[in-house]
Structure formats: C-alpha cells, structure tokens
Motif scaffolding. Sequence first.
Motif, PDB file in Angstrom:
ATOM      1  N   UNK A 172     124.867  72.776 -23.048  1.00 28.79           N
ATOM      2  CA  UNK A 172     123.996  73.327 -24.086  1.00 28.79           C
ATOM      3  C   UNK A 172     124.426  74.742 -24.468  1.00 28.79           C
ATOM      4  N   UNK A 173     124.837  75.543 -23.476  1.00 28.33           N
ATOM      5  CA  UNK A 173     125.292  76.897 -23.799  1.00 28.33           C
ATOM      6  C   UNK A 173     126.575  76.820 -24.617  1.00 28.33           C
ATOM      7  N   UNK A 174     127.507  75.963 -24.169  1.00 29.33           N
ATOM      8  CA  UNK A 174     128.777  75.840 -24.887  1.00 29.33           C
ATOM      9  C   UNK A 174     128.526  75.420 -26.337  1.00 29.33           C
ATOM     10  N   UNK A 175     127.660  74.415 -26.517  1.00 35.52           N
ATOM     11  CA  UNK A 175     127.399  73.930 -27.877  1.00 35.52           C
ATOM     12  C   UNK A 175     126.662  74.974 -28.718  1.00 35.52           C
ATOM     13  N   UNK A 176     125.815  75.770 -28.081  1.00 35.74           N
ATOM     14  CA  UNK A 176     125.115  76.820 -28.816  1.00 35.74           C
ATOM     15  C   UNK A 176     126.113  77.861 -29.313  1.00 35.74           C
ATOM     16  N   UNK A 177     127.034  78.289 -28.437  1.00 30.82           N
ATOM     17  CA  UNK A 177     128.015  79.293 -28.856  1.00 30.82           C
ATOM     18  C   UNK A 177     128.848  78.755 -30.010  1.00 30.82           C
ATOM     19  N   UNK A 178     129.172  77.468 -29.956  1.00 32.96           N
ATOM     20  CA  UNK A 178     130.015  76.855 -30.973  1.00 32.96           C
ATOM     21  C   UNK A 178     129.206  76.440 -32.211  1.00 32.96           C
TER      22      UNK A 178
END
Lengths: 504, 333, 340
Positions: free
Chosen positions: A298-304
């Motif tokens: 979820x963090x990775x997708x949020x940053x992206x």
Amino acid sequence: MASSTQIPALEIDELTRDYPGVRAVDAVSFAIEPGTVHCLVGENGAGKSTLVKMITGALAPSAGSMRVNGKTHNPTNPQEARDNGIATLFQELHVVDELTVRENLTLGLEAKRFGFLIRSDLDDRVVKTLAAIEPSIDPAVRVSSLSVAQKQIVEIARAASSGASVIIMDEPTAALSEREVERLFEVIRRLKDNGVTVIYISHKLEEIFTLGDIVTVLRDGKHIATKPLVKVEGRPELIEMMIGRTVAHNYVPRPNPPGDVVLTARGLTNHLLKNVSFDIRKGEIVGFYGLVGAGKTEIARAIFAADSYDGEIIFKSQPVGHTPKDALAAGIALVPEERRTQGLFTAMSIRENIPVMNLPRMSKGGVFRADKEERAAHEFVSRLRIATDSIEKQTEKLSGGNQQKVVLAKCLFSQAELLLLDEPTRGVDVGAKTEIYDIIKSLADQDNTVAIFSSELEEVLGICDRIFLLYDGQLRAGIRNGDNVDTAQILDLVTGGSMQEDAA
Amino acid sequence: MTKSFAVTGFLKDYYIYLVLIVLVALLASANLDQFPLFERGNFLYKRNIINILRVSAPILVICGAFTLLMVSGYIDLSVGSAMSLSAVVYAMLALNGVPFLPAFALTVLVGVLLGAINGFLVVRMRITPVIATLITLSLYKGIALLLVEDGTSAIKSGGGLKMPGWFNSYGRSGALLDLPASVWVAIAVTLALIVIQKRGVLGKYAAATGGNPTAAKLSGIKTGRVVFGLYVLVGISAALAGIARSSFMSLGDPLSGDGMELTAILVVLLGGTAFSGGEGKVQRSFIGALIIMCLTIGMLTIVPAYTQTLVIGAALLLAAATNHLVSRKGGRK
Amino acid sequence: MTTLAVSPITARKHRRLSDQGFITVMVAVVAVLLFLLASVLVPNFFQLQNMINLVTNNWAVISLGVGVTFLLVSGNFDLSVGGNVALAGVLSVWLAQSTGGANTLSTGLGFPLPLALAGAMAGALAIGALNAFFVVRLGVPSIIVTLGTMMVARGLAQVITHGSQRNTNLPDGFGTLGNLTLFGTVKLPVVLMGMLLLVAVFIERRMLIGRVTYWVGANPVAATLSGIDRGRHVTRLYLFSAAIAGMVGILLASEFKSGFSNRGMLMEFDALVIALLGGVAIAGGFGSVIGMFFGAIILAVVTSAATGLVLSPDWQFILKAVAVFLAITAQTWALARRNR
C-alpha cells in the motif's frame, strides 16, 4: 506434548516437498490433537504455505504421508481433501455475494427433487451451526450486506456444517478490525468446544498466544518444535525458535553518505495505512519490512500514485500527482508485487517489454525508435545477465528470476531516480537473488534512491541502510542497519510487540 | 453514503414498477385517435392492451431465460436468429400439413438443438460467448434464409399449399380472457422461470456461477453444465418466440427475429440485471419488456416509426450506464 | 511483422518468427490456397479482373476493418461502425442539400460542400466520442456500448431520412469524390483504402501509438502501472475508428449520390469477421492490420466462389459462420502446438 491416547486429527509423517533447486518442506513430522487450536508459525519462506497446500490437496508431496483421524490422507485435489473432512478458509473469500447466507451455507449440498430445492434437515442444521457460532448473523440476508468478518464467519459455518473435522485458517485476521478479530476468536473457541480442530496460521504472535493451544514452529522447511503454548516462555522464546540464533546478515555500510531528503511522506492514510510518515534520502537504500498485510504494498502504491490516499507525498519538493504516469514523469518507478499480472507483458518478447516506461525516449516525432529498443534490449540482457538465447524470447517462457530482471530492466530504462521494489526477489532462485541485490547496490552507488518493500528479514538486513518496520498499517519504528541490530526486537515489533525502539 | 445506499437500494428494487405505472398513465391520458393500431381513443381500452400484449409475446417469452443466462455471466447474441429460424421451421411444418402439436413440439426441439450448439461452443470449445454466439447468429440466420425459396421473402401460403386455419390463431385469436395462447405461454414460461429462479437448483446455481465462479466450482457445482442448460433454455424460449411471431404474422419470415438480441439485452439491463453477473430477477425483466413495448408502441402515436431505432439505442446506453452506476461496488481507484 | 523492425546492429541467426508473424503468414497462406482452390473449382474464377475485384469490391469493409482491428488489439469492440457509415453519409447529404426543396426529404441545410463534409465527419466523431465516454469513463463493457451507439447512429440516420433516403437537390460536385477514378480504372475510395492500409501498417509497426495499442491490450494493469494513460489511448482509437467510418460513409453517399439510412447494414459484423479471420484475438494484444487484410481476402474468395458455384447469396451467412469458427479453432490449435 499432550497426552496422545486419542487418535490425532491430523498426523504428518516425514512430509517433504521439493521444488527445482529448493527443498521447501523437509521431512516434517508432527501430530495435531483433535479439538485444539493448533498454530503454525514461521518466517516467510519457512514452508508453512507449502505444507498447507499439501494438506489441502493443492500440491502433491515429494515424499512422506499424512493421516486424518487415523485414515490415510493422500488428496490429489482440494475436493478430495474436503471429502476427508479438511476445509480451508482462504484469504480470498469464497462466498457468493448475490445469494443469502442460508443459500451460501448449503451451496452445492442442497437436497433437490426434480430440479427443485426442497427443505431438508440440512437447512436446519446449517442454520443451527451458524447460530451456535455467531447468532447475530441473520441467515435470510444477502451476503453482500455483510462485513468481511461476517462473510468469513459464514465460510467457517459452511465448513463446520459440511462436517469438516479440521479447518485451516490462513491469516484470517488480515482484513479485520480489532473488534471483529475478537468475534472471530469467540467463533473459533466455540468451534473448538464442538470438537473441531483448527489449524491457525498467523504472523501476529499476539493472536497465537491469545488463541492457540499448541504451536508448531517451522524454519527453512524444517520442523523446529511442537509444544503447548503454556510451556512457551513468551514472545522471545517463540521468536527465537522462528529465526534461530542468527540471521545471516552480511550488511556492509556503503561508502557514500546519504544526501538530502528526496521524498517526504506525511500522514498517509487509506483503507489499510494509518498515519504513516517517513523521509527518504538521496542515494539511500531503505527497506520497508513487515509481514503479510502490514501495508508495504500500500505504501509503494501510494508513492507511485497507483492508489488514492489521504496525507501528502512530496518528491523533490513537488507533490507527486495523481496517476502512475505523473509519478513516472517525476522520476519514480515501481516494480510491482505481482510481476506476471502487474509488471510484465507476458505474451510479448523481452525486447518489447523493456521500453514501456519511458515513452518520450522511444519516440521521435511519433515514430517508434526500434533501433533504440533493440539496443536497450541487448544492453539490459547483458547488464542484468538475463538468461536467454534471444531478446525475442517471449517473457512468458522465462524463469521467475529472469522475468523479474526484465521488469527491473523496464524500470531502469525509465531512468527514474527513485525505484520502488515491491517483493523484488519473491519466487526468484538464489543465484538471481544475489544478482538483483548487486544491481540494487550499484544503483544506489550511482546516487539513485531505492526503496525495498519486503517480507523477508534477511533481505532487508542484507542490503538496506535504513529499515522501517510496519505492523497492521502503522509504521512502528525506523532503524539504521548495522551490527548492533537486534533481530529479535525487529520480529517482536512487526508481530505486534510493543518494545520501544529508537527512531533512526 | 450508507443512507443514500438505502435509498438507491429501494429504487433499484422498485423503480421499474413505478416506471411502468407512470408510462401507462401517460399513455392513457394521451389522445390516440389517429393511430390505426388503437381502435379507440384510450390506451387502456381492452383491445389496445390485447394488441400490445400479442405483439409483445416474443420478447415476453424470451426475457426470462435471457435474464437467467445473463445472471450466470453469459450472453447469447444469436437469440434473434434462433427465433427467425424457428419461425421458418414452424411455418414450413404447418404449411406441409403437420398438425399443431407435433409442429409445435418439433420447433421447440429445434430450439433445444440451437441452444445446445451455443452451449457446446461456449462450454466445450471454450469460445468466448460473444464470438461463439455471433458465429451462430450468422449460422442460424443463413439457414433460415436458405430454407425460404429463392424469390420469395417468407414461408407463406401459395403454390398450391395453404396455411392451415389453426396457424395464426395461436398468436392472434383470444384463447382465454381474449388473450391469444402465445401470450399465455409467455406468461406461463415467465412464471415458471420465476419459480425456478426462486426455488430451483438452476436458479441458485446460475446466481452462484455469475456471482463467484470460483466459489461455485469449489462448492462442487458443475458450472459448465449450468451454463449449457441455460443456453438450451434460451434456445427453447427463442423457439417459442419464433412460433408466436410467425403465428401472429401468418408467415415464416427469416428476418423476423432480427434485432431481438438487442431488445433482449435492453430489457434485461432495464430490469436491473448486472452484466457482471450474479444479480437480476426474471420478473423485473418482464416488466422491463412491458415498458419497452409500451414505449415503442405508445411512441408510434406521437412520433413517426423511423425514430424507434434511435430511441431503443439511446435507451440501451442509458440503461447500461444507470445499471453500472447503481451496481458499482466501491473500492480502490 | 516484427521482422520489419530489424536493425543492422546485430546479426541475428536462427531468428524465430514471432507468434504474431506466424499467424499472419498462416492467414496469408490460407488465403492463397483458398484462391487457388476456388480457381480450380469455379469456372472463370482465375482472372485478373476477378482478383482485383476481390479487393476493390470490399474497400469499405476493409477500411472499417482497420479501426476495428486497432480497437480489438487494445481489447475493445467497435460494433458502431456500420451505423456510423449510415449516419455520416446521411449527414453529408442533408447538410449539402439546398434549402427550399419540394418536400421535406429534398430540403437540406444548404451548406457549402466542404462544410457539409466537415459536418458529417463531426457527426461520426461524436459517435466515436460517445463510445469512448461510456467505455473509458463509465467502464461499461464495449460490446454493450457499441451495440447501443450502433443503433443511435443508425437511428439518427433514419430520423434524418425519415427511414428512407435523401437523393435530390444535391450540389453538382457531390458525386465527384465517390466516382472519381485515378490511374484509369481505380476508384478514389479504393486508392484511399490502399493509403489507409499503408498508414495503418506504418502506425502499427513503426509508430509509438501502435506499440502502445499492443501494450494496452496485452496487459491493461501492467500498462497503467507502466505509466500509460490507457483511457486517453482507447479514446483516440475510438475516434480513429469513427473517423474511418465517417469517411467511408461520405464516400458511399457520394458514390450513390444519396444518403440512405440502411447503408452499411451489417458492415460492423463483416469488419469484425475479417479481423477474426485475420487472426486478431478478441482478448487483446494480438493481431495485425495485414492479417485483417488477408482475412478480408479469405472472406471475399469464399463468398465470391460461392456465388460462382451458383449458390444463393443467402449462403454467405453460413459461410461466414463456418469460416470464423474454423479460424478461431485453427488459431488456438496452431498456437498451442507451436508453443508446446
């Protein structure tokens, strides 16, 4: 071990499963007493899911045998396992939203006459089973109106009423709130009172201690221990059994000091994340470590910018934008969690996969630069040592490690300054793993920034300069990697422990 | 959010009945004198209602089975061609002296066969439903056209052969309460399918197949058989529609079913069936069919016939969009 | 075919043809074999004029096939093209007809010809935009949307022509475009089709947007996560397809000097059929314009051979059905064997 005058609900004897080059489960033997909650713990890659797949008939063992209630259990498919009384609660829910609770409970088991459903004791039995474990669910309502937790309970009731003697639950609390977890536990206890055996798999050690009777620890495919939880001396002992004395970590601090802050995240909150804030500096390799459902992806997708969130993400003093396209334009690239469905164009060749994340570079007045594409393909095949006889090879046919390298090549070709790698070595063989780590290090040495999202402790300890620890959507701590890292403490934090740790 | 869900939930369940009532009320208040289909000024005059129903018999008999098929997550674009072919076969049988009951039964059997071919292509050959039924759309239509002699446009009396007297009474003459048998058959089929959807194994398994195919398979349901059975059911209903239409028109027209697949999709979507599968009710599609027929026929009183295609197309888009917006599940961006 | 993209940088030995190229070659071989077979079986089939006719008689459907193929490769249907042909044709006539005719159907809006043609194109593009809106913005399945817009477009044409046609009171130059012949015998529409094919092959093989179409169709999720704006691209493709349909509609209206509301009937179906015959996969990410072209040849050979064998024209529907069925099963079978 508990007294074994009874026939075990499930007996596992020298069970082994080999994958090419890896022995995922290595001669594991233990017995599960009927009417207990038997917990299965171990790090990622310890062999839990392979073991469960063999029990449920999804995978055939390479060697060894199993017995259910004393009878040979050798399922070749999930249906046979169910016929032997073993039901599984998958993480993905298998209920039909459009039917009522009662219809779901009897699905596939209906009494029928001339093509019509008729009333039978089954209807009463399932309703009674449901009422016994969760009276608050009305059997007449449609499943679509229930919460995730309630749907899960419907599935449990279905398994129980179909006569399952063993119910396997794999991370059942991943999507539940605290109150819902308590309800689920009550349900499990009631099941136990009715003589049902529950195999409970969770990364949350708190749950194990609250709920479990007996725990079996696996490590590196081997059986470490099976003992009653009352005889386990708290979390430290369990963690020690899970990780062993030492975690190999050959982290070497990198020579170049981290630069200025390039990315700032403040108060990220969405369906899973709870107020997550952190900074990443230029030239760093940072790790986000947590177990299944902790919020890494979820963090990775949020940053992206692939998911929506509340809070803010600033990259190089600019907000990131709203789509992956914006993120990419700003200089961020993501290697997604599921490489086959999210990262690769499996029907296309290596050559055709590589240029996709840098379209401006590939076009001259709208014309596609086939020469550049070909050059890039050759360059990355040799630079990342992708094992193939041709750049024209369909990526579908590559091994997992080489597929991952192609996805990595896609991202590198984008010339992003910040690389987000979500489970970069999942399903990758050891050789390719080392090569991927070398690539990551050399990228950081060239002043790129890398963020690794991993559920393998060895991975983040081996390569990351700083590690953020996640549990249940929260960022619990940030630590600097080095010789003094206490792995037991890390495991404690990511399994829900509350020991304090200095922030990095 | 939750409150508005409750409201939309209520609307979703009942709006269709309201629409029909409002539409009928509007039509009843209009002056229909100029239009020949309507014998008297009022839309609600008995003969007018009978007229609308007997013209509508084909779609009324098709919409139920079509709903169940779409609930299971599948589609049949060949239903119009199957209807045409059945109409031609039925007319040929009648023209060649086959009595009513055998002709009726044989045509229904043809419907079974046509549905089974669709089921075979989709379930056994694993061809995508849209393509598989486009193939049979063309196939059935071609056969229907070939069965009709060159130089004539339909199977009808002539060349020494004459349609028997019973032929058009099925679709025209009042059998009970002045409604022809074709309408009663449509009502009976719909009632039967409502019961099957509510109490039948097929109805439940159709919803499970469309709602969560993995769960259905894991529960031991043979989803392939369910889908095959539903295609056969649609084939049967297409045959009944063909019989109704050819009987109403007193001839076997190989183009009589053209566009029926669109009307069927429109009617089913209008009734609130989700094209993602799982959701949908036979009775609501039936009401949807009545609405569309009232609308198209009622419209003829105000605007010329050539506006029909536009209105149906626009209604299809509108129904699809509303359906989508109402049934959309929340989630990630 | 990927072989077009060879660059001299590396010598490549034993280069295996891609699946895409393999299927295209297979379709071409089948087309040639069928042609030879028909030449043997059907009297007077093997004639130069007949060969030319196979292509020139089908210029409209082949042109429409280009837009339909691109959309199928991107994973979307377009069944609106036939209706759009009718709409554009009727619009061009209605706008160009002079005002003050004897009755409604002979009275138009009296636009100058270029403006009338531009208006017709705008109408066609509006249908394309409608497709894109429902598919991209609302996420309604493309098969349902384009069935709807097919009826909307044809319905509008029927409203404008009162269900029949408009063919009077047209300016002098109206019939020029559709009847102009170049190089002696070749009609302008056929030349335009040839140019369109060349442009389409160039777009598909050599241009960035061509490659983006394959990425979007092959794996929509991966395409989005790779920074491709999928919605914008699909919108462009629907507009492209609608523009082709608009052009075809205008040319046909000009050729017959009439705007007929039933023109282009079933053309959307034929365009889909030739794409499928040409190896375009409806799952997306697979297919080519060249394949579609040979698919059109296959269909033309089969139908004209059937006519030559004095089969009733009604046979065409059955032949199409059988051809598509065989094409799909053959493709599945061939690819499975090849990639075993």
